[in-house]
Design a protein around this motif. Structure first.
Motif, PDB file in Angstrom:
ATOM      1  N   VAL A  18       0.853  -1.185   0.000  1.00 53.66           N
ATOM      2  CA  VAL A  18       0.000   0.000   0.000  1.00 53.66           C
ATOM      3  C   VAL A  18       0.890   1.236   0.000  1.00 53.66           C
ATOM      4  CG1 VAL A  18      -1.837   1.280   1.166  1.00 53.66           C
ATOM      5  CG2 VAL A  18      -1.743  -1.193   1.383  1.00 53.66           C
ATOM      6  N   LEU A  19       0.584   2.153  -0.910  1.00 57.90           N
ATOM      7  CA  LEU A  19       1.287   3.429  -0.962  1.00 57.90           C
ATOM      8  C   LEU A  19       0.295   4.538  -0.653  1.00 57.90           C
ATOM      9  CD1 LEU A  19       3.933   4.954  -1.625  1.00 57.90           C
ATOM     10  CD2 LEU A  19       3.071   5.157  -3.974  1.00 57.90           C
ATOM     11  N   PHE A  27      -1.596  10.029 -11.944  1.00 62.32           N
ATOM     12  CA  PHE A  27      -1.509  11.480 -11.856  1.00 62.32           C
ATOM     13  C   PHE A  27      -1.026  11.896 -10.464  1.00 62.32           C
ATOM     14  CE2 PHE A  27      -3.483  15.834 -12.004  1.00 62.32           C
ATOM     15  CZ  PHE A  27      -2.691  16.316 -13.028  1.00 62.32           C
ATOM     16  N   PRO A  28       0.245  11.613 -10.159  1.00 67.29           N
ATOM     17  CA  PRO A  28       0.783  12.004  -8.849  1.00 67.29           C
ATOM     18  C   PRO A  28       0.766  13.521  -8.687  1.00 67.29           C
ATOM     19  CG  PRO A  28       2.311  10.565 -10.040  1.00 67.29           C
ATOM     20  CD  PRO A  28       1.226  10.948 -10.986  1.00 67.29           C
ATOM     21  N   GLN A  29       0.529  13.977  -7.469  1.00 64.82           N
ATOM     22  CA  GLN A  29       0.416  15.415  -7.210  1.00 64.82           C
ATOM     23  C   GLN A  29       1.642  16.014  -6.529  1.00 64.82           C
ATOM     24  OE1 GLN A  29      -2.408  17.467  -8.132  1.00 64.82           O
ATOM     25  NE2 GLN A  29      -2.478  15.682  -9.452  1.00 64.82           N
ATOM     26  N   CYS A  30       2.714  15.236  -6.389  1.00 62.75           N
ATOM     27  CA  CYS A  30       3.967  15.786  -5.886  1.00 62.75           C
ATOM     28  C   CYS A  30       5.111  14.920  -6.391  1.00 62.75           C
ATOM     29  CB  CYS A  30       3.981  15.901  -4.361  1.00 62.75           C
ATOM     30  SG  CYS A  30       4.303  14.377  -3.461  1.00 62.75           S
ATOM     31  N   GLY A  31       6.288  15.503  -6.422  1.00 62.45           N
ATOM     32  CA  GLY A  31       7.458  14.796  -6.936  1.00 62.45           C
ATOM     33  C   GLY A  31       7.807  13.557  -6.139  1.00 62.45           C
ATOM     34  N   PHE A  32       7.633  13.613  -4.822  1.00 63.76           N
ATOM     35  CA  PHE A  32       7.963  12.465  -3.977  1.00 63.76           C
ATOM     36  C   PHE A  32       7.025  11.294  -4.257  1.00 63.76           C
ATOM     37  CE2 PHE A  32       9.504  16.147  -1.498  1.00 63.76           C
ATOM     38  CZ  PHE A  32      10.856  15.829  -1.482  1.00 63.76           C
ATOM     39  N   SER A  33       5.737  11.599  -4.429  1.00 62.46           N
ATOM     40  CA  SER A  33       4.778  10.542  -4.757  1.00 62.46           C
ATOM     41  C   SER A  33       5.070   9.972  -6.138  1.00 62.46           C
ATOM     42  CB  SER A  33       3.342  11.078  -4.693  1.00 62.46           C
ATOM     43  OG  SER A  33       2.979  11.374  -3.361  1.00 62.46           O
ATOM     44  N   SER A  38       7.165   5.428  -9.383  1.00 60.13           N
ATOM     45  CA  SER A  38       8.173   4.956 -10.349  1.00 60.13           C
ATOM     46  C   SER A  38       8.993   3.807  -9.784  1.00 60.13           C
ATOM     47  CB  SER A  38       9.110   6.101 -10.752  1.00 60.13           C
ATOM     48  OG  SER A  38       8.407   7.073 -11.467  1.00 60.13           O
ATOM     49  N   ILE A  39       9.367   3.913  -8.525  1.00 61.07           N
ATOM     50  CA  ILE A  39      10.147   2.855  -7.879  1.00 61.07           C
ATOM     51  C   ILE A  39       9.335   1.564  -7.833  1.00 61.07           C
ATOM     52  CG2 ILE A  39      11.125   2.103  -5.670  1.00 61.07           C
ATOM     53  CD1 ILE A  39      11.923   5.116  -5.246  1.00 61.07           C
ATOM     54  N   LEU A  40       8.078   1.659  -7.420  1.00 59.30           N
ATOM     55  CA  LEU A  40       7.241   0.456  -7.353  1.00 59.30           C
ATOM     56  C   LEU A  40       7.015  -0.133  -8.741  1.00 59.30           C
ATOM     57  CD1 LEU A  40       4.660   1.481  -4.608  1.00 59.30           C
ATOM     58  CD2 LEU A  40       6.583  -0.109  -4.393  1.00 59.30           C
ATOM     59  N   ASP A  41       6.856   0.727  -9.740  1.00 52.64           N
ATOM     60  CA  ASP A  41       6.717   0.247 -11.122  1.00 52.64           C
ATOM     61  C   ASP A  41       7.974  -0.506 -11.558  1.00 52.64           C
ATOM     62  OD1 ASP A  41       4.152   1.251 -11.344  1.00 52.64           O
ATOM     63  OD2 ASP A  41       4.744   3.027 -12.505  1.00 52.64           O
ATOM     64  N   VAL A  50      -3.478   5.013  -2.031  1.00 53.67           N
ATOM     65  CA  VAL A  50      -4.487   5.788  -1.317  1.00 53.67           C
ATOM     66  C   VAL A  50      -4.131   7.256  -1.494  1.00 53.67           C
ATOM     67  CG1 VAL A  50      -5.545   6.267   0.920  1.00 53.67           C
ATOM     68  CG2 VAL A  50      -4.786   3.944   0.377  1.00 53.67           C
ATOM     69  N   ASP A  51      -5.030   8.004  -2.118  1.00 57.06           N
ATOM     70  CA  ASP A  51      -4.816   9.427  -2.354  1.00 57.06           C
ATOM     71  C   ASP A  51      -5.205  10.201  -1.099  1.00 57.06           C
ATOM     72  OD1 ASP A  51      -4.690  12.047  -3.186  1.00 57.06           O
ATOM     73  OD2 ASP A  51      -6.077  11.808  -4.873  1.00 57.06           O
ATOM     74  N   VAL A  52      -4.208  10.651  -0.349  1.00 62.06           N
ATOM     75  CA  VAL A  52      -4.485  11.354   0.907  1.00 62.06           C
ATOM     76  C   VAL A  52      -5.103  12.729   0.681  1.00 62.06           C
ATOM     77  CG1 VAL A  52      -2.672  10.096   2.130  1.00 62.06           C
ATOM     78  CG2 VAL A  52      -2.165  12.340   1.138  1.00 62.06           C
ATOM     79  N   LEU A  53      -4.989  13.250  -0.532  1.00 61.95           N
ATOM     80  CA  LEU A  53      -5.593  14.552  -0.818  1.00 61.95           C
ATOM     81  C   LEU A  53      -7.111  14.463  -0.882  1.00 61.95           C
ATOM     82  CD1 LEU A  53      -3.124  15.854  -3.560  1.00 61.95           C
ATOM     83  CD2 LEU A  53      -3.128  16.366  -1.103  1.00 61.95           C
ATOM     84  N   GLN A  54      -7.637  13.263  -1.068  1.00 62.16           N
ATOM     85  CA  GLN A  54      -9.087  13.063  -1.144  1.00 62.16           C
ATOM     86  C   GLN A  54      -9.723  12.810   0.219  1.00 62.16           C
ATOM     87  OE1 GLN A  54     -10.806  13.520  -4.015  1.00 62.16           O
ATOM     88  NE2 GLN A  54      -8.818  14.094  -4.845  1.00 62.16           N
ATOM     89  N   ASP A  55      -8.891  12.629   1.260  1.00 59.81           N
ATOM     90  CA  ASP A  55      -9.425  12.273   2.576  1.00 59.81           C
ATOM     91  C   ASP A  55      -8.524  12.868   3.654  1.00 59.81           C
ATOM     92  OD1 ASP A  55     -10.198  10.977   4.964  1.00 59.81           O
ATOM     93  OD2 ASP A  55     -10.855   9.206   3.859  1.00 59.81           O
TER      94      ASP A  55
END
Length: 109
Positions: A18-19, A27-33, A38-41, A50-55
Motif C-alpha cells: 500500500v502506498l 496522476f501524482p500530485q507531488c514529486g515524492f509521490s 516509479s520505484i514500485l513500477d 491511497v490518495d491522501v488529498l481526497q481524505d
C-alpha cells in the motif's frame, strides 16, 4: 482505536503493498509521490494506492499511525517501510526488490 486508524489498519492489512500518496499512480500530485510510484513500477509489484488529498482524516491519521511526518508512505505486508527517500535508498541498494521477493508480493499484471 479511532475510526481512521481502523480504516488505515484495514487498508494495510488487506493489501500486500500500500502506498499512501498525494494523487494517484497515473496522476501524482507531488514529486515524492511520483518517485515512489516509479520505484514500485520498476519493482514490478502490484500495489494499492491511497490518495491522501481526497481524505483529510487519512492524510492526518497516517502520520500518527506510522509515527512518520511525511507522505508518501509505503507499507509492505502490513509493515511500514518508509517514505520516498528510504524507498530510493533501498531500491538503489537492491534491498527493496529483495524485500518484495522475500515477502512474496504479487507481481504487477
Amino acid at each position: 482505536m479511532s475510526d481512521t486508524n481502523e480504516r488505515i489498519s484495514k487498508l494495510v492489512g488487506d493489501n500486500d503493498v500500500v502506498l499512501f500518496m498525494k494523487g494517484t499512480p497515473l496522476f501524482p500530485q507531488c514529486g515524492f509521490s511520483n518517485r515512489a510510484v516509479s520505484i514500485l513500477d520498476h519493482c514490478n509489484v502490484a500495489f494499492e494506492s491511497v490518495d491522501v488529498l481526497q481524505d483529510m482524516e487519512i492524510r492526518q491519521g497516517i502520520k500518527s499511525y506510522s509515527d512518520w511526518p511525511t507522505i508518501p508512505q509505503l507499507y509492505v505486508k502490513g509493515e511500514f517501510v518508509g517514505g520516498s527517500d528510504i524507498m530510493m535508498e533501498m531500491f538503489e541498494a537492491g534491498e527493496l526488490q529483495a524485500l518484495m521477493d522475500e515477502k512474496q508480493v504479487a507481481k504487477a499484471t
